[in-house]
Design a protein around this motif. Sequence first.
Motif, PDB file in Angstrom:
ATOM      1  N   ARG A   1      -7.175   5.848   2.836  1.00 54.24           N
ATOM      2  CA  ARG A   1      -5.775   5.893   2.399  1.00 54.24           C
ATOM      3  C   ARG A   1      -5.261   7.314   2.243  1.00 54.24           C
ATOM      4  O   ARG A   1      -4.053   7.533   2.153  1.00 54.24           O
ATOM      5  CB  ARG A   1      -5.605   5.091   1.107  1.00 54.24           C
TER       6      ARG A   1
ATOM      7  N   ASP B   1     -14.880   3.205   0.619  1.00 54.84           N
ATOM      8  CA  ASP B   1     -14.587   3.646  -0.747  1.00 54.84           C
ATOM      9  C   ASP B   1     -13.108   3.998  -0.906  1.00 54.84           C
ATOM     10  O   ASP B   1     -12.732   4.694  -1.848  1.00 54.84           O
ATOM     11  CB  ASP B   1     -15.482   4.827  -1.153  1.00 54.84           C
TER      12      ASP B   1
ATOM     13  N   GLU C   1      -8.800  -4.474  -3.277  1.00 58.63           N
ATOM     14  CA  GLU C   1      -7.414  -4.089  -2.943  1.00 58.63           C
ATOM     15  C   GLU C   1      -6.992  -4.737  -1.628  1.00 58.63           C
ATOM     16  O   GLU C   1      -5.846  -5.152  -1.464  1.00 58.63           O
ATOM     17  CB  GLU C   1      -7.261  -2.560  -2.897  1.00 58.63           C
ATOM     18  N   GLN C   2      -7.932  -4.829  -0.681  1.00 58.90           N
ATOM     19  CA  GLN C   2      -7.621  -5.490   0.591  1.00 58.90           C
ATOM     20  C   GLN C   2      -7.419  -6.991   0.381  1.00 58.90           C
ATOM     21  O   GLN C   2      -6.500  -7.592   0.937  1.00 58.90           O
ATOM     22  CB  GLN C   2      -8.745  -5.253   1.610  1.00 58.90           C
TER      23      GLN C   2
ATOM     24  N   VAL D   1       2.185   2.175  -3.415  1.00 58.07           N
ATOM     25  CA  VAL D   1       1.157   2.802  -4.264  1.00 58.07           C
ATOM     26  C   VAL D   1       0.921   4.248  -3.831  1.00 58.07           C
ATOM     27  O   VAL D   1       0.936   5.170  -4.660  1.00 58.07           O
ATOM     28  CB  VAL D   1      -0.181   2.030  -4.175  1.00 58.07           C
ATOM     29  N   ASP D   2       0.723   4.438  -2.520  1.00 56.65           N
ATOM     30  CA  ASP D   2       0.348   5.770  -2.038  1.00 56.65           C
ATOM     31  C   ASP D   2       1.494   6.768  -2.166  1.00 56.65           C
ATOM     32  O   ASP D   2       1.266   7.980  -2.205  1.00 56.65           O
ATOM     33  CB  ASP D   2      -0.147   5.671  -0.583  1.00 56.65           C
TER      34      ASP D   2
ATOM     35  N   CYS E   1      -9.033  -4.954   8.607  1.00 57.40           N
ATOM     36  CA  CYS E   1      -7.800  -4.627   7.883  1.00 57.40           C
ATOM     37  C   CYS E   1      -7.086  -3.508   8.648  1.00 57.40           C
ATOM     38  O   CYS E   1      -7.693  -2.463   8.905  1.00 57.40           O
ATOM     39  CB  CYS E   1      -8.114  -4.151   6.469  1.00 57.40           C
TER      40      CYS E   1
ATOM     41  N   ALA F   1      -5.722  -1.412  -6.285  1.00 58.12           N
ATOM     42  CA  ALA F   1      -5.502  -0.331  -5.315  1.00 58.12           C
ATOM     43  C   ALA F   1      -5.380   1.042  -5.980  1.00 58.12           C
ATOM     44  O   ALA F   1      -5.278   2.056  -5.303  1.00 58.12           O
ATOM     45  CB  ALA F   1      -4.254  -0.620  -4.482  1.00 58.12           C
TER      46      ALA F   1
ATOM     47  N   LEU G   1     -13.581  -6.295   6.742  1.00 51.17           N
ATOM     48  CA  LEU G   1     -14.111  -7.193   5.707  1.00 51.17           C
ATOM     49  C   LEU G   1     -15.151  -8.095   6.346  1.00 51.17           C
ATOM     50  O   LEU G   1     -14.941  -8.618   7.445  1.00 51.17           O
ATOM     51  CB  LEU G   1     -12.999  -8.028   5.079  1.00 51.17           C
TER      52      LEU G   1
ATOM     53  N   SER H   1     -10.212   2.378  -7.103  1.00 45.24           N
ATOM     54  CA  SER H   1     -11.384   2.888  -6.405  1.00 45.24           C
ATOM     55  C   SER H   1     -11.485   4.415  -6.501  1.00 45.24           C
ATOM     56  O   SER H   1     -12.509   4.952  -6.927  1.00 45.24           O
ATOM     57  CB  SER H   1     -11.320   2.437  -4.942  1.00 45.24           C
TER      58      SER H   1
ATOM     59  N   PHE I   1       0.839  -1.211   0.000  1.00 46.17           N
ATOM     60  CA  PHE I   1       0.000   0.000   0.000  1.00 46.17           C
ATOM     61  C   PHE I   1       0.871   1.258   0.000  1.00 46.17           C
ATOM     62  O   PHE I   1       0.571   2.233  -0.706  1.00 46.17           O
ATOM     63  CB  PHE I   1      -0.938   0.014   1.217  1.00 46.17           C
TER      64      PHE I   1
END
Lengths: 347, 68
Positions: free
Chosen positions: B59, B55, A285-286, A120-121, B12, A248, B18, A251, A117
């Motif tokens: 992040r 959504d 993604e999770q 990506v971020d 998570c 990832a 989840l 969304s 993650f």
Amino acid sequence: MSGPHRPRLPAPRGPLGELVLPGLLSPAAEGPLPIDNVRDVAAAGPDADDLHLVLWCLHHLHVDGFADVDPAWEWAPSRVAVWGLLADHVEAELRLATAELVEEALAADGPVPDRLFAMVDGFGGASVASYLRKDGTAEQFLELLVHRSAYNLRESDPQALVLPRLTGAAQSALAELLYDEYGAGDPGRHHSGLYARAMTACGLSAAVGDYLRRLPGTTLVVPNTMHVLGLQRRLAPAAMGHFGVFEATSSGPSRLLARAAERLGLPREVFDYYDEHVEADAVHEQLVFRSICGSLADTDPACVPELFFGAAACLVVEDAAGRALLHAWEAGRSSLLDDGDNEQVAV
Amino acid sequence: MSGPRPVRTFACPGGPLLLRGAEEVVDGDGEVHVVRRPVVAICRCDTSQRMPWCDGTHRSLPPERRPD
């Protein structure tokens, strides 16, 4: 069988295409492709538009095939050899382009899913979705639909190739994810079907391959990378790292594209496709990073560099694809190639 | 068959919950949200724009504002 429509094999775009594509128009039994010549051209560093058209076509023989190509080419030894040679070339290029990102992820602390993650971020990268949300035109949005059709009309199929190469928790998680991608038992929610409906509603052809001639190498490398990683057992962890980044990075951009489609007054089906991916890919993604990549890392720590390699490969390939679109639009031109014969193209 | 499958959850780290095996999710206002996928992600950061579903917005939050 996947329906009666099959595209015709496109014309070559360079020396590699000249060596491979005309040969496919003869029956496979008449003789092999010139593998030694292909090796020479590949070693000299072929042009991306030329290379990725050939690679896409060779893979497509495993999927729908072409109206004018003998199906026996699918497993003809020289076709397999040419595909392998070009796949190795693409893999070597990707390893070079991703070396720094992979080193950084390996040097970082924390669980592997968190490091994926973070990769990506921390990447940034070109955002076609942000551009279309704010400034893009309807015509540019349709161009995006055409570019992404090289993968989205066959969404998740390259990742499904990896299913038999996984075991245990990782395999179970991938099956669960793919079930959702293929509509969770409801054909009306099948993701590639949603994409086809969006294209059709915009007056575009939803037949796989109809726009092949208009797609540059920077676009075709997106599905080609999935095929190169997905079709080789030793690259299965890389394929899953790649898939995780693909999900990832979906969304947030899907939310922007759904809004852009509304702003531009595009048919409802376009909104529906992207809207579906806001929620779906927040789950996926999770699943990929934690349940698939995390399980693979726990089971076999030696595969961690490969997870990072695949992840980084997705980032660099998608970034280049997006940049090519933005550069063309900033220069006031179409991002699609002009093949001089655009009769099938409504854009 | 031995009755309905149990609902299973997985939190998570820094992200959503989840949820597997649920048929519907009832939010704090009593509104019922039907589950349409094999796995759903429930927002735990309270910034999602489509509650109760995640959504991905968590992040973009600083680490201290993300759920444990």
